[in-house]
Design a protein around this motif. Sequence first.
Motif, PDB file in Angstrom:
ATOM      1  N   ALA A  29       0.833  -1.208   0.000  1.00  0.00           N
ATOM      2  CA  ALA A  29       0.000   0.000   0.000  1.00  0.00           C
ATOM      3  C   ALA A  29       0.865   1.255   0.000  1.00  0.00           C
ATOM      4  O   ALA A  29       0.591   2.214  -0.736  1.00  0.00           O
ATOM      5  CB  ALA A  29      -0.933  -0.006   1.204  1.00  0.00           C
ATOM      6  N   ALA A  30       1.927   1.255   0.822  1.00  0.00           N
ATOM      7  CA  ALA A  30       2.800   2.432   0.889  1.00  0.00           C
ATOM      8  C   ALA A  30       3.541   2.658  -0.424  1.00  0.00           C
ATOM      9  O   ALA A  30       3.680   3.796  -0.889  1.00  0.00           O
ATOM     10  CB  ALA A  30       3.787   2.281   2.038  1.00  0.00           C
ATOM     11  N   LEU A  31       4.001   1.582  -1.043  1.00  0.00           N
ATOM     12  CA  LEU A  31       4.678   1.711  -2.331  1.00  0.00           C
ATOM     13  C   LEU A  31       3.720   2.225  -3.405  1.00  0.00           C
ATOM     14  O   LEU A  31       4.074   3.096  -4.211  1.00  0.00           O
ATOM     15  CB  LEU A  31       5.257   0.365  -2.757  1.00  0.00           C
ATOM     16  CG  LEU A  31       6.448  -0.175  -1.970  1.00  0.00           C
ATOM     17  CD1 LEU A  31       6.766  -1.606  -2.401  1.00  0.00           C
ATOM     18  CD2 LEU A  31       7.678   0.709  -2.159  1.00  0.00           C
ATOM     19  N   SER A  32       2.507   1.701  -3.397  1.00  0.00           N
ATOM     20  CA  SER A  32       1.536   2.041  -4.442  1.00  0.00           C
ATOM     21  C   SER A  32       0.957   3.438  -4.261  1.00  0.00           C
ATOM     22  O   SER A  32       0.782   4.185  -5.241  1.00  0.00           O
ATOM     23  CB  SER A  32       0.392   1.021  -4.452  1.00  0.00           C
ATOM     24  OG  SER A  32       0.859  -0.297  -4.627  1.00  0.00           O
ATOM     25  N   GLU A  33       0.613   3.783  -3.020  1.00  0.00           N
ATOM     26  CA  GLU A  33      -0.157   5.000  -2.775  1.00  0.00           C
ATOM     27  C   GLU A  33       0.700   6.241  -2.552  1.00  0.00           C
ATOM     28  O   GLU A  33       0.285   7.354  -2.890  1.00  0.00           O
ATOM     29  CB  GLU A  33      -1.071   4.779  -1.569  1.00  0.00           C
ATOM     30  CG  GLU A  33      -2.121   3.685  -1.810  1.00  0.00           C
ATOM     31  CD  GLU A  33      -2.831   3.268  -0.538  1.00  0.00           C
ATOM     32  OE1 GLU A  33      -2.652   3.959   0.496  1.00  0.00           O
ATOM     33  OE2 GLU A  33      -3.551   2.246  -0.565  1.00  0.00           O
TER      34      GLU A  33
END
Length: 345
Positions: A29-33
């Motif tokens: 999630a952190a990488l994507s968002e």
Amino acid sequence: MTDVEYRAVSPGEEFYRTYTAAQVESVVAALSERAEFPYELTYLGGGSRLWHAGETPSNSDNTPVLGDMDTILTRYAGALLALAPAPLPVRIIDLGPGTTRPVRGLLRHLLDQSRLEGYRAIDISAELLELSRQNLSAEFPELADGFDLRCGDFTGPDLAQVLALADDSHRDGPGPARFVVLAGGTLYNFADPGRVLRHVGEAMREGDVLLLTLRIDTGVDRPPFMDRVSVGPYKPQQLAGMDLLGIDRSCYVPEIGYDRERSEVFVRVRFAEPVAVEVTVDGRPRTVRFAAGDTVVVWRYLYVDRSVVVDQLARNGFAVELFEHGESGQVVLVAATPAGRTGAA
């Protein structure tokens, strides 16, 4: 139009041994968002081993600041003790203890004044808790077995177990005064320090004192990366997340700089070629792609002045009781008490 060819990478077994399914989801999630690897997760697994080197004093230009981070709680231990109603004993609640260097002098002072009731710590990393345990045992061999070190995430529901209001050992009288410690600038490593402050404040009770040690912007002796993004320097553990993801260091260049919009110092990696990171989340494959030139933040630190620190605490339900500078002038100790609940960000 030519299709972009991505270098496909995927984490090895160590990644899935190190992180729970929920933590893997958080990484994706952190990488994507927000194009970030959560720095708090680099304290686990191989990243935690790099912290053992932290027990050796640094010879870098940052030595005065690092020294202040380790000693400022001791320097003002007497003033802090004055915030605890006499003759109540004091319990230390250490959130993210790391090496425990910052808090050991305060513990010694409380012991010398016969005011130490106990020490509790919570850290997301079992490996770092073991380092904490070893250091406390060496410093306080007669007491360390009674110290309570718990593995958990203080930014989530685990904090309630450590800051439980009920205390069976004090049913017939007032419980100890409690100092809740976030040392070493830990608070400002988070993407949303305000959320962490609100969470900690909601778990604290009336009479508790929050102790923060932070590096702040004094307007002088600003590092050169305040003016320009440059290559390095960085700490090895700041790249631990990239290593665990299976991204070869030849794929990117580490950069350090300052984000003026967010008032943050950052370390990030800039991809030199397109990379597709393939991660399995709950048995389902997920792919996060980065083009050449894209960046991922691997470390952040909010770098603000005194007025912003005080305002941020006030907006998130705290009243400042003590604000003192260390010897270098760049490191401060802030003691604050819950002053109500707000919905500020």
